[in-house]
Design a protein around this motif. Structure first.
Motif, mmCIF file in Angstrom:
data_model
loop_
_atom_site.group_PDB
_atom_site.id
_atom_site.type_symbol
_atom_site.label_atom_id
_atom_site.label_comp_id
_atom_site.label_asym_id
_atom_site.label_seq_id
_atom_site.Cartn_x
_atom_site.Cartn_y
_atom_site.Cartn_z
ATOM 1 N N ILE B 196 -1.653 3.050 -5.423
ATOM 2 C CA ILE B 196 -3.062 3.008 -5.027
ATOM 3 C C ILE B 196 -3.205 1.961 -3.934
ATOM 4 C CG2 ILE B 196 -5.410 2.528 -5.807
ATOM 5 C CD1 ILE B 196 -4.483 3.264 -8.661
ATOM 6 N N ALA B 198 -5.464 0.099 -0.853
ATOM 7 C CA ALA B 198 -6.822 -0.181 -0.387
ATOM 8 C C ALA B 198 -6.738 -1.139 0.797
ATOM 9 C CB ALA B 198 -7.650 -0.806 -1.494
ATOM 10 N N GLU B 207 -10.628 -2.598 -2.854
ATOM 11 C CA GLU B 207 -9.821 -2.815 -4.052
ATOM 12 C C GLU B 207 -10.651 -2.792 -5.336
ATOM 13 O OE1 GLU B 207 -7.739 -6.455 -4.395
ATOM 14 O OE2 GLU B 207 -9.339 -7.678 -3.540
ATOM 15 N N GLN B 210 -11.200 0.774 -6.239
ATOM 16 C CA GLN B 210 -9.930 1.373 -6.678
ATOM 17 C C GLN B 210 -9.577 0.916 -8.095
ATOM 18 O OE1 GLN B 210 -8.654 3.816 -4.980
ATOM 19 N NE2 GLN B 210 -10.186 3.468 -3.379
ATOM 20 N N ALA B 211 -9.826 -0.360 -8.380
ATOM 21 C CA ALA B 211 -9.505 -0.875 -9.723
ATOM 22 C C ALA B 211 -10.414 -0.257 -10.779
ATOM 23 C CB ALA B 211 -9.653 -2.393 -9.742
ATOM 24 N N ALA B 215 -7.917 3.533 -10.658
ATOM 25 C CA ALA B 215 -6.810 3.148 -11.531
ATOM 26 C C ALA B 215 -6.942 3.687 -12.961
ATOM 27 C CB ALA B 215 -6.672 1.623 -11.542
ATOM 28 N N HIS B 221 0.558 3.138 -12.478
ATOM 29 C CA HIS B 221 0.194 2.915 -11.080
ATOM 30 C C HIS B 221 0.484 1.486 -10.661
ATOM 31 C CE1 HIS B 221 -3.468 1.366 -13.123
ATOM 32 N NE2 HIS B 221 -3.397 0.473 -12.152
ATOM 33 N N ARG B 222 0.534 1.323 -9.359
ATOM 34 C CA ARG B 222 0.571 -0.024 -8.770
ATOM 35 C C ARG B 222 -0.533 -0.055 -7.731
ATOM 36 N NH1 ARG B 222 5.851 -0.157 -7.357
ATOM 37 N NH2 ARG B 222 6.455 -1.071 -9.340
ATOM 38 N N ARG B 223 -1.308 -1.125 -7.750
ATOM 39 C CA ARG B 223 -2.378 -1.255 -6.756
ATOM 40 C C ARG B 223 -1.960 -2.253 -5.702
ATOM 41 N NH1 ARG B 223 -6.854 -3.504 -7.365
ATOM 42 N NH2 ARG B 223 -6.504 -4.526 -9.364
ATOM 43 N N THR B 225 -3.380 -4.021 -2.006
ATOM 44 C CA THR B 225 -4.434 -4.182 -1.013
ATOM 45 C C THR B 225 -3.814 -4.698 0.276
ATOM 46 O OG1 THR B 225 -6.013 -4.664 -2.752
ATOM 47 C CG2 THR B 225 -6.626 -5.320 -0.511
#
Lengths: 515, 474
Positions: B196, B198, B207, B210-211, B215, B221-223, B225
């Protein structure tokens, strides 16, 4: 329970009595009427369990609680479900605590004594013979010399004092308060039920509220109900009653119930509603019956059941032993600024019950919650069962919300008034004092309401009561109510023993009429 | 695992297949990029079918044509929502769509309605049908407003041209309906490993969004930014994007087996002993099993489940135990505890309303969703619930008043502690001996159960466990 070989009645045969509910209100009279040769069919909303299901776990015990939702309002909303409402053959006695003090004679004439509350339309001496019969039949264990009633003898010696009981006894001694081993409907020795199973002596497992695995606890499914079946009564499980059929004269002619998704009808001469102080009035309100007094649903009562908890240096291990093995009745009349009084019992509870109290009642969460739960093996409690006066504002009504069957859910509005608040303050101070005396640390108070009482009060006058002193409806002469709903006031004593005594008393009155 | 064979790349609103040219160059064929013009955009400007489902069908046809053994989906903004819908179809086993290995979501539009202010939406709708001069001016303003740093002139011109190439009907359809379609429950929670991305300078889909909104739908997943980037990462920083993709393929999230709270060996031995009956042993075993990270909630939606997980983590802070999922399962079963506060709606509705209110309170107080707040800030909001002081106006998303939030928080505490104390790790931690009071016996009434012989103070039997904080030594 084992229902093999049970007699079966045809639905189109008019049996002498249909009894709705198989708990403390229904079971004794089912047994008595069957023993008198009457044709009796008992309809139980819940399933038929056998003790083999009971597994020493609180979550697995969810199935023995009445979980059809009730709405709880008022200033002291009461919890239902596991707190006070059971289901299954045996009703709430499957999960009851089996703590069986008798009513104090003074509580039955509270109004005469104090000008508050109401008098019962019967006296202690009317109940005493029935108390004795029930205690003998169930095999009640208790103090052999009861400090508050020199004449009383319990049939079996007491169950052992557990950790909380030892702590409470020491504290009472130090404060000059009399105490006794509690009257418990749990057999302290192996015990043969009359025309029922042989019940084993209590093994001190501590899971009374989750269903007793070895028959030690006197639930109805190991006491009155096997006796009733042996005398020809039929018990139909998973039979939810939602209708009463009446003839042109207004008398009941049959009972309508839902079983396996089908509506069925059992014709009968008389119906006894023994579904408890929530479901009994709910059914009557649903049907609009037996309510010319306007009293159905009114004067709902729960006991003031405040508890005080503390942490001790000792290994208390409060899950072991009969949970409430000590009692004092020294505060039935404390002579303070309120009418009535309360009894005090020692308390041990199993983890989920404890966690629920800590999270809901103490308001703990996060690390403080986990840290407190860690102290489980060092914690002990005491609690009261205290008088609640009937009150106009405390009422059961039908909400607009429907349950899965399309019946309106019960809405119970309950709150303490001045008398309950004063009693509660007095009791809390006494209990705190005892726990301080005992050396407890981290003492806290759990506000709690217990039991379901009132809503179809008995009285001498049909304009202000639903049933007469025998339990018969003033409006419909072949409709009787035998459960906690007929109590005019709460009494300080836990209700089940008195419900059973009244159940036998109603049965005798019914039989005396020549049925 | 290595790279997929093919990446199907789905562009943003106003973009086209051309939006991916620089990424494709940066990846240099590993994996091979197949950019797709979505209906109404780029070379597909004349194609209709602008709903999320229709766009997904359009892409599905392209996937089937190529029939790759292993493929990834890269969705940018609008394209991300289409990619998520396709991922659900793939995970459900739709023929021709199996073989999905990765989901790359760039400034993605989440499954639930896109959080774009009405004012901005109205403005975008106003000029798309205007005269050519206004369209060109506003299209450029749209591109420049969505980047962190200006694009170079040629890239910017191409991006503006793409916006102008789009069918106005497709543009309008996305703003009016496609972006507002709620796919949250249908997409549920996906198992496909996801990255993911952002931009730190993105206005609506940065972000925090997205969180909070993306998510929760992705179990693994891995986020990431990317600093200084706005909404158009593939145009702004294609090299960084390529780098992130390679890093993802080299180390996909969620490859390890799920954890569960450990039951100490001594307590496990007690559970296995003849002191414990079979029904209980089986139940304890089931409760001890690890939770499925891709648990798909039914009473709550995935976004609400994420808020509940965050709140549960403060109420009963134990790692590796998904009390929120366990609670959702109970709520969905309809098996209540026999009562509720009459002030609250039915349990599942109360939880949904309360969790949305809690999130709204976080946004009102901190400008950020509850799930992304630090523990102290989360605790502060929960403390307000406890005190009946959490008030969020309707217009800010409050659904329950302060008194109801207090009742709800009491229910939450009770539900949380009940679920925790059912777990054998919890019973071991507090040193609970009750499970060992009786084993299996034949017959309705059990004979010869061990129970407890001594029940008084300071008289533990030799087999009884001790609380963890007291140590295991005797």
């Amino acid at each position: 329970m084992n229902l093999e070989g049970m007699r079966a009645y045809r639905e189109d045969e008019s049996v002498d009595a249909v009894v709705v509910g198989t708990g403390a209100g229904g079971a004794p009279l089912i047994a008595r009427l069957a023993a008198a040769g009457l044709k009796v069919v008992a309809l139980e909303a819940g399933p038929n369990f056998t003790p083999e299901r009971f597994a020493f776990d609180e979550t697995l015990a969810d199935e023995i609680y009445w979980t059809m939702e009730r709405l709880s309002g008022g200033s002291t909303p009461e919890a239902f479900g596991a707190n006070n409402s059971g289901t299954g053959v045996g009703g709430s006695t499957l999960h009851w605590g089996a703590f069986v003090p008798r009513a104090d004679a003074r509580d039955l004439r509270l109004h005469t004594e104090s000008g508050m509350g109401v008098d019962w339309p019967l006296a202690y001496e009317d109940l005493r013979p029935f108390y004795e019969r029930v205690e003998r039949f169930l095999g009640v264990s208790g103090a052999q010399a009861y400090p508050w009633d020199a004449a009383r003898r319990y049939p079996l010696p007491p169950v052992p004092r557990n950790g909380p009981a030892q702590i409470m006894a020491q504290a009472c001694e130090a404060r000059g308060i009399r105490w006794a081993d509690a009257p418990a409907a749990v057999v302290s020795q192996d015990f043969q039920s009359e025309d029922g199973p042989r019940r084993n002596a209590c093994i001190n497992c501590g899971f009374c509220h989750q269903g007793c695995r070895n028959g030690a606890k006197a639930s109805m499914d190991v006491t009155y109900l096997p006796f009733a079946v042996s005398r020809g009564a039929e018990i139909r499980a998973e039979a939810f009653v939602h209708g009463l059929e009446r003839g042109a004269d207004g008398r009941i002619t049959g009972v309508v119930y839902r079983q396996d998704g089908q509506d069925r009808r059992q014709r009968c001469g008389t119906v006894f509603l023994c579904a408890g102080a929530v479901e009994t009035p709910r059914l009557l309100l649903h049907l609009g019956l037996a309510n010319s007094s306007g009293q159905v649903g009114r004067n709902y009562m729960g006991h003031v059941a405040t508890q005080v908890w503390g942490t001790f240096p000792n290994a208390v291990r409060m899950n072991r032993g009969y949970p409430s093995s000590l009692i004092t009745e020294d505060f039935i009349r404390p002579g303070a600024d309120f009418a009535g009084g309360y009894l005090i019992q020692s308390l041990g509870v199993v983890p989920l019950t404890f966690g629920n109290a800590a999270a809901r009642g103490r308001g703990l969460w996060g690390k403080p919650l986990l840290d407190y739960l860690d102290r489980y093996n060092h914690i002990a409690g005491i609690g009261i069962n205290g008088e609640t006066l009937p009150c106009d504002a405390n009422v059961l009504t039908l909400s607009d919300e429907l349950d899965a069957r399309g019946m309106r859910k019960a809405h119970v509005s309950f709150g303490y008034s001045t008398n309950e608040n004063r009693l509660n303050a007095h009791a809390t101070a006494v209990m705190r004092g005892l726990w301080e005396e005992a050396g407890a640390e981290d003492i806290w108070v759990l506000e709690r309401v217990a039991h379901t009482i009132g809503t179809c009060r008995m009285g001498r006058d049909g304009s202000s009561a639903v049933v007469d002193p025998q339990g018969r409806s003033f409006d419909i002469d072949n409709l009787w109510i035998c459960d906690g709903s007929t109590f005019p006031s709460s009494l300080a004593a836990n209700p089940a023993l008195t419900i059973m005594a009244l159940s036998l008393r109603s049965a005798e009155a019914f039989l005396a009429e020549g049925h | 695992m290595s790279e997929p064979d093919v990446l199907f790349c789905l562009h943003f609103l106003g973009g086209s297949a051309r939006s991916w040219e620089r990424l494709a160059r940066a990846l240099d064929g590993v994996p091979f990029c197949v950019p797709v013009d979505l209906p109404g955009f780029g070379d597909a400007a004349g194609t209709t079918g602008y709903s999320v489902a229709a766009m997904a069908d359009h892409v599905a046809a392209r996937i089937r044509t190529r029939a790759p053994a292993r493929f990834g989906l890269v969705g940018h903004s609008m394209g991300a929502k289409v990619a998520l819908a396709l991922a659900r179809r793939s995970e459900d086993g739709e023929p021709g769509l199996t073989g999905l290995t990765d989901l790359i979501l760039i400034s993605g539009s989440p499954p639930s309605p896109e959080p774009i202010p009405d004012e901005r939406r109205a403005k975008m709708l106003a000029w798309i049908d205007a005269d050519p001069e206004t369209r060109r001016r506003e299209a450029r303003a749209f591109v420049t407003a969505n980047v962190g740093q200006p694009l170079d002139a040629a890239d910017e011109d191409r991006a503006v041209d793409d916006v102008l190439r789009a069918a106005p009907a497709a543009w309008t359809a996305w703003l009016k309906s496609g972006g507002r379609e709620d796919w949250g429950r249908w997409i549920g929670v996906l198992r496909t490993p996801a990255l993911i991305l952002a931009g730190s300078a993105d206005a609506d889909l940065g972000e925090d969004a997205q969180a909070a909104l993306m998510a929760p739908h992705l179990a693994h997943h891995r986020r990431v930014t990317v600093a200084g980037v706005g909404h158009l990462l593939p145009l702004e920083r294609p090299a960084i994007l390529a780098e992130r993709l390679r890093a993802h393929f080299g180390d996909r999230p969620g490859q390890a087996d799920p954890d569960a709270p450990a039951v100490p060996p001594a307590y496990a031995a007690l559970i296995d002993s003849e002191r414990v009956n079979s029904r209980l042993r089986e139940a304890l075993g089931a409760r001890a099993a690890p939770d499925d990270p891709a648990y798909r909630p039914t009473a709550l939606d995935p976004v609400e489940l994420a808020i509940l997980r965050a709140a549960m983590g403060r109420v009963v802070p134990v790692p590796n135990l998904d009390l929120a999922a366990r609670l959702d399962r109970r709520l969905a079963s309809g098996e209540g505890d026999g009562w509720r506060f009459s002030a609250l709606p039915p349990d599942a509705d109360a939880y949904r309303a309360a969790l949305r209110t809690l999130d709204a309170a976080a946004r009102a107080a901190h400008g950020r969703p509850f799930v992304i707040l630090g523990g102290n800030d989360q605790d502060t909001l929960l403390t307000l619930c406890e005190r009946a002081e959490l008030t969020v106006p309707d217009m800010l998303g409050g659904r329950l008043d302060a008194d109801r939030m207090r009742f709800w928080f009491e229910d939450l505490r009770a539900d949380a502690v009940r679920l925790w104390l059912g777990h054998p790790a919890a019973l071991a931690r507090i040193g609970f001996s009750g499970i060992g009071a009786g084993g299996d016996r034949d017959g309705e009434i059990a004979d010869g159960l061990p129970g407890f012989r001594a029940v008084g103070l300071d008289s533990p039997e030799a087999w009884e466990p001790r609380a963890a904080y007291e140590g295991t030594a005797r």
